[in-house]
Scaffold this motif. Structure first.
Motif, PDB file in Angstrom:
ATOM      1  N   UNK A   1       0.784  -1.228   0.000  1.00 37.81           N
ATOM      2  CA  UNK A   1       0.000   0.000   0.000  1.00 37.81           C
ATOM      3  C   UNK A   1       0.810   1.269   0.000  1.00 37.81           C
ATOM      4  N   UNK A   2       2.142   1.186   0.136  1.00 36.10           N
ATOM      5  CA  UNK A   2       2.952   2.400   0.246  1.00 36.10           C
ATOM      6  C   UNK A   2       3.309   2.996  -1.102  1.00 36.10           C
ATOM      7  N   UNK A   3       3.467   2.174  -2.137  1.00 33.42           N
ATOM      8  CA  UNK A   3       4.006   2.676  -3.402  1.00 33.42           C
ATOM      9  C   UNK A   3       3.139   3.740  -4.065  1.00 33.42           C
ATOM     10  N   UNK A   4       1.806   3.584  -4.158  1.00 32.87           N
ATOM     11  CA  UNK A   4       1.021   4.654  -4.792  1.00 32.87           C
ATOM     12  C   UNK A   4       1.188   6.001  -4.101  1.00 32.87           C
ATOM     13  N   UNK A   5       1.217   5.979  -2.779  1.00 35.27           N
ATOM     14  CA  UNK A   5       1.402   7.224  -2.028  1.00 35.27           C
ATOM     15  C   UNK A   5       2.769   7.836  -2.310  1.00 35.27           C
ATOM     16  N   UNK A   6       3.796   6.998  -2.359  1.00 37.04           N
ATOM     17  CA  UNK A   6       5.148   7.502  -2.574  1.00 37.04           C
ATOM     18  C   UNK A   6       5.320   8.044  -3.985  1.00 37.04           C
ATOM     19  N   UNK A   7       4.721   7.405  -4.978  1.00 40.25           N
ATOM     20  CA  UNK A   7       4.852   7.873  -6.357  1.00 40.25           C
ATOM     21  C   UNK A   7       4.193   9.219  -6.575  1.00 40.25           C
ATOM     22  N   UNK A   8       3.227   9.563  -5.750  1.00 31.79           N
ATOM     23  CA  UNK A   8       2.549  10.853  -5.863  1.00 31.79           C
ATOM     24  C   UNK A   8       3.101  11.883  -4.877  1.00 31.79           C
ATOM     25  N   UNK A   9       4.097  11.498  -4.080  1.00 27.91           N
ATOM     26  CA  UNK A   9       4.589  12.361  -3.015  1.00 27.91           C
ATOM     27  C   UNK A   9       5.615  13.387  -3.466  1.00 27.91           C
ATOM     28  N   UNK A  10       6.012  14.241  -2.500  1.00 27.85           N
ATOM     29  CA  UNK A  10       6.968  15.316  -2.788  1.00 27.85           C
ATOM     30  C   UNK A  10       8.332  14.770  -3.174  1.00 27.85           C
ATOM     31  N   UNK A  11       8.755  13.664  -2.555  1.00 24.71           N
ATOM     32  CA  UNK A  11      10.065  13.104  -2.879  1.00 24.71           C
ATOM     33  C   UNK A  11      10.130  12.676  -4.341  1.00 24.71           C
ATOM     34  N   UNK A  12       9.056  12.037  -4.811  1.00 28.26           N
ATOM     35  CA  UNK A  12       9.032  11.603  -6.200  1.00 28.26           C
ATOM     36  C   UNK A  12       9.075  12.805  -7.138  1.00 28.26           C
ATOM     37  N   UNK A  13       8.344  13.860  -6.812  1.00 27.99           N
ATOM     38  CA  UNK A  13       8.357  15.053  -7.663  1.00 27.99           C
ATOM     39  C   UNK A  13       9.744  15.680  -7.703  1.00 27.99           C
ATOM     40  N   UNK A  14      10.400  15.737  -6.544  1.00 26.55           N
ATOM     41  CA  UNK A  14      11.738  16.333  -6.499  1.00 26.55           C
ATOM     42  C   UNK A  14      12.735  15.502  -7.307  1.00 26.55           C
ATOM     43  N   UNK A  15      12.673  14.187  -7.159  1.00 23.96           N
ATOM     44  CA  UNK A  15      13.614  13.331  -7.896  1.00 23.96           C
ATOM     45  C   UNK A  15      13.322  13.342  -9.392  1.00 23.96           C
TER      46      UNK A  15
END
Length: 568
Positions: free
Chosen positions: A131-145
């Motif tokens: 359940x963590x991956x969808x949240x992480x892909x839409x998160x600030x860290x993903x946008x920054x990277x």
């Protein structure tokens, strides 16, 4: 054998050819069990409902590639992912994003390696932290990277100028395409129990197969009848996505296809046209086997038999029809280039004033298709204004638009039979199914040289350059004025179609492919247990599949555990 069939936007939802070949495959192999893992592309797909499946489809699972991620399956319940999940995610996503951006100095092999490393790292995050991956892909860290990868030295200018709104759109769409990584399909009760995974495309449908191979050792077969990456690019353009977003998603599909081709035990292109693309993307030549799609020839048997009778009559007494008719059959779409066909027919009418053009089209699937069809109607009225006005009084017109399936409209076989010549005018094409159907009906054809047209038609029809109305008109006139030659070409086309493009030929080829892959890539499944928890060497004795047993099946075969060292 247990086969996991991986589909995207097709079977068991699609009622067109996108799902029909899967249905014919499943029904043609009743001795094998199938589990369907379907990726739904849009709510419209699901709203159409599922087609009926045969008894050998044992299970069905679905994942949506549209809308927000399913919250019900997320144990985090909206809370932020833990530190371990975030750390592992960033390490993998940086590699993944760098591969998508693709700096100019990065070699294609290095880029493919980084993509695979990042992809499987994200898959590990999805499995270790459900359940963590969808949240992480839409998160600030993903946008920054993702932004850092797009602004790295040497990337394409279209990505270097990406803005925040485009980053948000790209992150949202990437999360949707990667949802199969989070699906609960990779245990022994799901893909781990399959003998082989069969992906119906090299796009997102191949993702579950790649993970099943990595986590469970299940071999993968990839089948493509069109170039999935090209389809995605056209869909992104039609959706009006910004250029930077299209570039990122286009590279995702190209890299994913290449990874699927390299990891698959077997890749089965539907034509030499698709095969060349797969080889260019890294598919090993020794693992490629061309399998043409199987078409139900029975639907066109009556039209084909009538064409044979007409050809015999034409050979005995050559005649020229008083009202020569050109037929076009298909879905109205800009890629079908009906505009060129109408201009070509305008030139045909100058030479053959009694010629008619009948356009048999399927119902418009969306507003874009309906708008294109309306544009074609308007152009026809402009090209033949006086004739249309005169014909209106007597209820006729040199060009007619007829919707297949509407009340009073011909069936597809009758539509093909209505034309003295069947024309395919496309400017782009994958595998030309309408051309094969015309061949089954014994009709002479004129086609544009796109996609797999030359491979399909062989020497049984005329082929002209695309976007060339004059060449299209001249070739069509040659057949209209030479009915004897047209009859010979139609008869040869029918023989070719019956030899190469039947359902039986397709199903037999896949049966052999399954057996070959399983023989060279056996999967070690956990032992099956009986009610007492003891292993059972046989679930169903082989003799039970025989139509006539020679002797009763010993009961011990289903209850006595295997003796160590004995053959199973």
């Amino acid at each position: 054998m247990r086969i996991a069939l991986l589909t995207e936007g097709g079977y068991p939802y699609a009622r067109g050819e996108g799902g029909a070949w899967c249905d014919r495959l499943v029904r043609g192999l009743p001795q094998h069990d199938f589990d369907v893992y379907a990726l739904s592309r849009s709510p419209r797909t699901e709203a159409a409902g599922r087609v009926g499946t045969p008894p050998n489809v044992r299970g069905f699972r679905q994942e949506r590639l549209w809308g927000p991620p399913p919250q019900d399956d997320m144990p985090y319940g909206g809370r932020a992912a833990g530190r371990a999940a975030r750390t592992a995610f960033r390490a993998g996503f940086r590699e993944f994003a760098a591969a998508l951006a693709g700096a100019a100095a990065t070699s294609p092999a290095r880029r493919a390696d980084r993509f695979g490393t990042g992809l499987y790292a994200l898959a590990e995050v999805a499995q270790d932290h459900p359940g963590a991956l969808p949240e992480l892909l839409r998160g600030d860290d993903a946008l920054a990277d993702l932004e850092a990868a797009c602004r790295a030295p040497g990337v394409r200018p279209v990505l270097a100028d990406i803005v925040v709104t485009e980053l948000l759109t790209a992150a949202d769409l990437l999360e949707r395409q990667l949802r199969p990584l989070s699906a609960p399909w990779y245990g022994p009760a799901a893909l781990g129990s399959a003998d082989v995974c069969h992906a119906a495309s090299g796009g997102p449908a191949a993702l579950p197969g790649l993970l099943a191979k990595r986590f469970c050792g299940t071999p993968l077969i990839v089948t493509e009848y069109t170039v999935r990456a090209r389809e995605a690019l056209l869909a992104h353009r039609a959706a009006g996505l910004p250029p930077a977003v299209r570039a990122l998603l286009g590279d995702l599909h190209r890299l994913l296809s290449g990874e699927a081709y390299r990891r698959a035990a077997l890749v089965t292109p539907g034509s030499a046209h698709v095969r060349r693309w797969q080889e260019r993307c890294g598919a090993p030549r020794e693992r490629l086997r061309t399998i043409h799609p199987g078409i139900d020839a029975g639907r066109f048997a009556r039209a084909g038999a009538q064409a044979e009778a007409d050809a015999a009559a034409q050979a005995a007494e050559p005649t020229v029809h008083a009202d020569p008719t050109v037929a076009w059959i298909g879905r109205a779409d800009p890629a079908k280039d009906l505009i060129a066909l109408l201009h070509a027919f305008h030139a045909i009418r100058r030479e053959e004033p009694r010629a008619r053009l009948r356009i048999f089209h399927l119902r418009a699937a969306d507003e874009r298709a309906a708008g294109y069809l309306g544009h074609c109607r308007t152009l026809a009225a402009q090209l033949f204004p006086d004739e249309a006005a005169d014909a209106h009084a007597v209820g006729e017109s040199p060009v007619s638009f007829e919707e297949i399936g509407s009340p009073g409209a011909p069936e597809p076989a009758d539509a093909y039979a209505a034309g003295d010549v069947v024309v395919l005018s496309s400017s782009a094409e994958g595998f030309p199914l309408s051309l094969v159907e015309a061949m089954f009906c014994g009709r002479p054809t004129v086609s544009t040289d796109v996609g797999a047209v030359r491979e399909v038609i062989g020497g049984t029809g005329l082929v002209v350059p695309p976007r060339n109305p004059r060449a299209l008109a001249e070739a069509t006139l040659d057949l209209l004025r030479g009915p004897e030659r047209a009859a010979r070409l139609g008869a040869a086309a029918r023989e070719r179609a019956l030899a190469l493009f039947t359902v039986r030929a397709c199903v037999d080829a896949f049966r052999e492919s399954y057996l070959d892959v399983v023989a060279h890539h056996p999967v070690r499944h956990p032992p099956l247990l009986d009610a007492q928890g003891d292993p059972r060497p046989f679930t169903t004795p082989p003799e039970s599949l025989s139509p006539a047993r020679l002797a009763p099946t010993p009961a011990a075969w289903t209850s006595v555990p295997a003796t160590p060292g004995t053959a199973r």
